[in-house]
Design a protein around this motif. Structure first.
Motif, PDB file in Angstrom:
ATOM      1  N   GLY A 297       0.802  -1.214   0.000  1.00 53.26           N
ATOM      2  CA  GLY A 297       0.000   0.000   0.000  1.00 53.26           C
ATOM      3  C   GLY A 297       0.835   1.263   0.000  1.00 53.26           C
ATOM      4  N   TRP A 298       1.866   1.310   0.852  1.00 56.27           N
ATOM      5  CA  TRP A 298       2.689   2.515   0.922  1.00 56.27           C
ATOM      6  C   TRP A 298       3.493   2.732  -0.352  1.00 56.27           C
ATOM      7  N   HIS A 299       3.844   1.642  -1.047  1.00 60.03           N
ATOM      8  CA  HIS A 299       4.623   1.783  -2.276  1.00 60.03           C
ATOM      9  C   HIS A 299       3.742   1.749  -3.523  1.00 60.03           C
ATOM     10  N   CYS A 300       2.430   1.969  -3.323  1.00 65.02           N
ATOM     11  CA  CYS A 300       1.469   2.116  -4.430  1.00 65.02           C
ATOM     12  C   CYS A 300       1.510   0.928  -5.382  1.00 65.02           C
ATOM     13  N   GLY A 301       1.793  -0.256  -4.841  1.00 63.91           N
ATOM     14  CA  GLY A 301       1.836  -1.443  -5.675  1.00 63.91           C
ATOM     15  C   GLY A 301       2.864  -1.357  -6.787  1.00 63.91           C
ATOM     16  N   GLY A 302       3.833  -0.431  -6.665  1.00 60.69           N
ATOM     17  CA  GLY A 302       4.822  -0.240  -7.719  1.00 60.69           C
ATOM     18  C   GLY A 302       4.262   0.431  -8.955  1.00 60.69           C
ATOM     19  N   ARG A 303       3.126   1.107  -8.825  1.00 62.05           N
ATOM     20  CA  ARG A 303       2.425   1.643  -9.995  1.00 62.05           C
ATOM     21  C   ARG A 303       2.406   3.170 -10.011  1.00 62.05           C
ATOM     22  N   ASP A 304       2.156   3.704 -11.197  1.00 65.19           N
ATOM     23  CA  ASP A 304       2.009   5.137 -11.428  1.00 65.19           C
ATOM     24  C   ASP A 304       0.611   5.410 -11.973  1.00 65.19           C
ATOM     25  N   PRO A 305       0.171   6.661 -11.959  1.00 61.69           N
ATOM     26  CA  PRO A 305      -1.108   6.976 -12.605  1.00 61.69           C
ATOM     27  C   PRO A 305      -1.095   6.581 -14.084  1.00 61.69           C
ATOM     28  N   ASP A 607     -28.232  -4.481  -4.122  1.00 59.86           N
ATOM     29  CA  ASP A 607     -28.373  -3.185  -3.459  1.00 59.86           C
ATOM     30  C   ASP A 607     -27.920  -2.018  -4.332  1.00 59.86           C
ATOM     31  N   GLY A 608     -27.598  -2.290  -5.593  1.00 62.63           N
ATOM     32  CA  GLY A 608     -27.208  -1.221  -6.503  1.00 62.63           C
ATOM     33  C   GLY A 608     -25.806  -0.693  -6.278  1.00 62.63           C
ATOM     34  N   GLN A 609     -24.943  -1.495  -5.661  1.00 66.64           N
ATOM     35  CA  GLN A 609     -23.569  -1.065  -5.404  1.00 66.64           C
ATOM     36  C   GLN A 609     -22.619  -1.681  -6.426  1.00 66.64           C
ATOM     37  N   ASP A 610     -21.587  -0.948  -6.780  1.00 69.57           N
ATOM     38  CA  ASP A 610     -20.507  -1.517  -7.572  1.00 69.57           C
ATOM     39  C   ASP A 610     -19.358  -1.853  -6.633  1.00 69.57           C
ATOM     40  N   VAL A 611     -18.525  -2.802  -7.020  1.00 68.01           N
ATOM     41  CA  VAL A 611     -17.335  -3.180  -6.262  1.00 68.01           C
ATOM     42  C   VAL A 611     -16.150  -3.001  -7.194  1.00 68.01           C
ATOM     43  N   VAL A 612     -15.335  -1.998  -6.910  1.00 70.15           N
ATOM     44  CA  VAL A 612     -14.195  -1.662  -7.754  1.00 70.15           C
ATOM     45  C   VAL A 612     -12.931  -2.199  -7.088  1.00 70.15           C
ATOM     46  N   VAL A 613     -12.117  -2.908  -7.854  1.00 67.93           N
ATOM     47  CA  VAL A 613     -10.944  -3.590  -7.310  1.00 67.93           C
ATOM     48  C   VAL A 613      -9.680  -2.955  -7.873  1.00 67.93           C
ATOM     49  N   VAL A 614      -8.803  -2.514  -6.975  1.00 63.80           N
ATOM     50  CA  VAL A 614      -7.499  -1.959  -7.345  1.00 63.80           C
ATOM     51  C   VAL A 614      -6.431  -2.972  -6.968  1.00 63.80           C
ATOM     52  N   ASP A 615      -5.507  -3.233  -7.877  1.00 64.17           N
ATOM     53  CA  ASP A 615      -4.442  -4.201  -7.606  1.00 64.17           C
ATOM     54  C   ASP A 615      -3.295  -3.517  -6.873  1.00 64.17           C
ATOM     55  N   HIS A 616      -2.965  -4.010  -5.678  1.00 64.13           N
ATOM     56  CA  HIS A 616      -1.806  -3.545  -4.918  1.00 64.13           C
ATOM     57  C   HIS A 616      -0.651  -4.542  -4.984  1.00 64.13           C
ATOM     58  N   THR A 617      -0.814  -5.625  -5.727  1.00 59.90           N
ATOM     59  CA  THR A 617       0.177  -6.698  -5.717  1.00 59.90           C
ATOM     60  C   THR A 617       1.513  -6.215  -6.260  1.00 59.90           C
ATOM     61  N   THR A 618       2.576  -6.457  -5.512  1.00 63.54           N
ATOM     62  CA  THR A 618       3.929  -6.142  -5.957  1.00 63.54           C
ATOM     63  C   THR A 618       4.652  -7.434  -6.325  1.00 63.54           C
TER      64      THR A 618
END
Length: 681
Positions: A297-305, A607-618
């Motif tokens: 998490g602290w290293h942003c999964g090694g990713r950039d915008p 319930d009308g919710q979306d589940v958005v998944v962000v990859d943090h895997t390094t």
């Protein structure tokens, strides 16, 4: 992300003689190459490392006290580096064509421990005095010891055996002729030409719900116990000099088994990760796994915008071109979805006007960085603000303006995307239910602790006995039909915290309660000590909630005897004439991770919710078969710390929560939202 250049001091007298002796001792078995004082992007090494090997490994020698090898080119042959790193002579890791891992990876980890906090990664940092260079740092006999290690490694390579320096390094010194092997894993932020060229992309973090994934038991959210990974975690991830995690220790004052580790970051500070279990044998690997989640998490999964743009620009493109080709690294596909930051709950409007408030008032026209994510319900690639996707963005101002406070809320690690996402959604549900109950003052049905059996009963008895405090527990139904337990600990002694509360979630009420009990076992003893030490300043914060600034402040202010009425909605029963709180049913666990996750996602869809998944895997996690994700569920209430950072839900959200827990009136106006600081520890 660019790596920090490091200072390579001029080699002290005697180093040249050692390098010459190494050449003499190794010339018959390897090609020995001396390097410049620093191999950087500005001064790369071109000579000496052939694009294609001649059959012999290359021994790369740089005996500067702190050699800079950040410009190491892509290896065309096997390279065994021998170099100085913070006053130690290091052999390894072995660098091979097409595989990530190089000396600079190790340098990033070692230098993180004495890099002053606050220095941007792109700027050189003078080491703390702990790493000050001695006048003479090569102990006598260094060349012979190093040559013996190198020859043994080369013999293994010649025999077709894996060298000991595969993702490991041998170190000598400082100031004495002795050595040890240490882990040297590829670093997710290493941007040497070698590691950049060898890195491979990971598949999207989309769950496979069709393949059975048996859990460790019915009601368990895990496929394997943490002990399954214990041996490799100890050997490859926990090390006092070069580990991803370091300094394992028994949890401070905890009354149930608890272990903590330190997680160094490239930002110059250590994060603390805590593992809890029924015994210390399980708590120790759990702490290391928690540390890996925090590292990612602290290293942003090694990713950039993947894109810098305004929401208005992205939403307009999505609306104009509902179908299109796949997105690339620099621009989204026409079919990409985009999350409206307003659906993530912004701070109150007045907060943005406070002096020193760290966040930018949101407007759809303000550009910022966006991260790649995926909808777990549709599989569609979805863009979310980078600072929401990765809380490590707080250390990376170049990723764009930040509209909201964010932390590790909804982050989890597991042996596969399915397990990680299931654990992440459990945390989202727990935090959302706790805050909805608190903000709405909704009474909840009480759990009869006297009827507990098994591990939960033992844990409750232990915490009661060792803290000397009374315990009561309450049940809520969280998002995705997940049971959530709130555990309240009380004491009548005015010198002790009057009221403490923790929460837990799980696939069963018992699992949820057990999580809350473990949290109380860790927090109650520490909060008791801090409460007595900080009593005067806590009383000031009772009158001025703006003084509640840090995570620990929340529980301590709520623990004041004067704050006891804040908990009346739970502790003082149902007023006469008001229907009692309902005990809604949750999901029925199946004993299969994929099936239980599918049931939770079906509830979100209902319930009308979306589940958005962000990859943090390094890369460090992937090599162990682990995945780390952050689940973002627009509309749920995120946990925040620091009272002015709160992100309040609309009244409709609190009405829906009340409706699930009472047969009485559920109307709720904005004026009824509670504004006391939440007491979540």
């Amino acid at each position: 992300m660019s790596a920090p250049p490091t200072t390579a001091p001029h080699a002290p007298e005697g180093v040249d003689d050692t390098a010459a002796e190494l050449r003499r001792l190794l010339d018959d078995v390897a090609r020995v190459v001396d390097t410049p004082a620093a191999i950087t992007a500005a001064a790369p090494l071109h000579a000496g490392l052939p694009a294609e090997g001649d059959g012999r490994p290359v021994v790369l020698v740089n005996l500067g006290w702190d050699a800079d090898l950040s410009g190491l080119p892509a290896a065309g042959t096997t390279v065994l580096p021998v170099y100085g790193l913070r006053g130690r002579v290091v052999v390894g890791p072995v660098t091979r064509p097409g595989l990530p891992g190089c000396p600079h990876c190790l340098g990033l980890r070692v230098r993180a421990t004495d890099r002053p906090e606050g220095v941007p990664r792109g700027e050189p940092a003078v080491p703390r005095r702990l790493s000050a260079r001695p006048d003479a740092w090569l102990p006598p006999g260094t060349a012979r010891l190093v040559a013996a290690v190198v020859r043994a490694e080369l013999a293994r390579l010649a025999a077709g055996e894996p060298p000991l320096g595969t993702e490991a390094a041998y170190t000598v010194g400082p100031a004495r002729l002795a050595g040890d092997w240490h882990p040297a894993l590829p670093h997710t932020l290493c941007d040497t030409p070698h590691c950049r060229g060898a890195r491979r992309p990971l598949p999207p973090p989309l769950p496979d719900l069709a393949t059975p994934l048996p859990a460790t038991g019915v009601g368990s959210a895990r496929r394997f116990p943490a002990a399954r990974f214990a041996e490799r975690l100890e050997r490859e991830y926990l090390d006092g000099w070069s580990g991803v995690t370091r300094s394992a220790a028994v949890g401070d004052r905890a009354v149930l088994p608890s272990t903590q580790v330190r997680v160094p970051t490239v930002w110059g500070f250590d994060e603390i990760a805590i593992g809890r279990a029924e015994d210390y044998a399980g708590a120790r690997p759990a702490a290391i796994l928690e540390g890996l989640e925090r590292y990612a998490g602290w290293h942003c999964g090694g990713r950039d915008p993947v894109r810098f743009a305004s929401y208005a620009e992205l939403a307009s493109a999505d609306a104009a071109e509902p179908s299109g080709g796949p997105g690339g690294p620099d621009r989204p596909a026409a079919s990409d979805a985009v999350v409206d930051p307003r659906s993530l709950l912004l701070h109150p409007e007045e907060a943005y006007g406070q002096p020193g408030f760290e966040y930018t008032p949101y407007a759809p026209e303000i550009p910022t960085g966006w991260a790649e994510a995926y909808s777990a319900l549709t599989g569609r690639r979805t863009l979310v603000p980078f600072h929401v996707a990765y809380y490590g963005a707080t250390r990376r101002p170049e990723t764009g303006p930040r509209f909201v406070y964010e932390n590790s809320n909804g982050c989890a690690l597991g042996s596969g995307t399915e397990e990680a996402l299931l654990a992440a959604l459990l945390e989202v549900s727990e935090r959302d239910a706790f805050l909805c109950a608190w903000l709405s003052g909704t009474p909840l049905p009480e759990i009869d602790l006297g009827r507990l059996t098994g591990e939960a009963a033992r844990a409750v008895r232990t915490v009661r006995h060792r803290t000397g405090r009374e315990l009561r527990a309450f049940r809520a139904l969280g998002a995705f039909d997940v049971p959530v337990a709130l555990l309240v600990s009380t004491a009548e002694d005015p010198d002790l915290p009057a009221t403490l509360v923790t929460a837990g979630s799980g696939l069963t009420v018992e699992r949820a309660l057990l999580g809350a009990v473990h949290e109380m076992a860790a927090s109650a003893p520490v909060n008791t000590v801090e409460f007595q030490r900080r009593r005067a300043e806590l009383e000031a914060a009772l009158d001025d909630p703006g003084l509640v600034r840090r995570m620990e402040d929340h529980a301590l202010v709520g623990a004041l005897p004067e704050a006891r009425p804040w908990f009346s909605f739970l502790l003082d029963g149902t007023p006469p004439g008001v229907p009692g709180p309902a005990a809604p049913d949750g999901l029925t666990p199946s004993g299969d991770v994929a099936a239980d996750l599918a049931a939770m996602l079906a509830a979100a869809r209902r319930d009308g919710q979306d589940v958005v998944v962000v990859d943090h895997t390094t890369s460090e996690l992937d090599r162990l078969g682990l995945r780390c994700v952050k689940a973002i569920v627009p509309g749920t209430v995120p946990m925040t710390f620091g009272h002015r950072h709160r992100r309040l839900p609309p009244p409709a959200t609190l009405r829906a929560f009340r409706a699930r827990h009472t047969d009485g009136p559920v109307e709720f106006s904005p004026e009824e939202v509670r504004h006391e600081p939440h007491p979540f520890p």
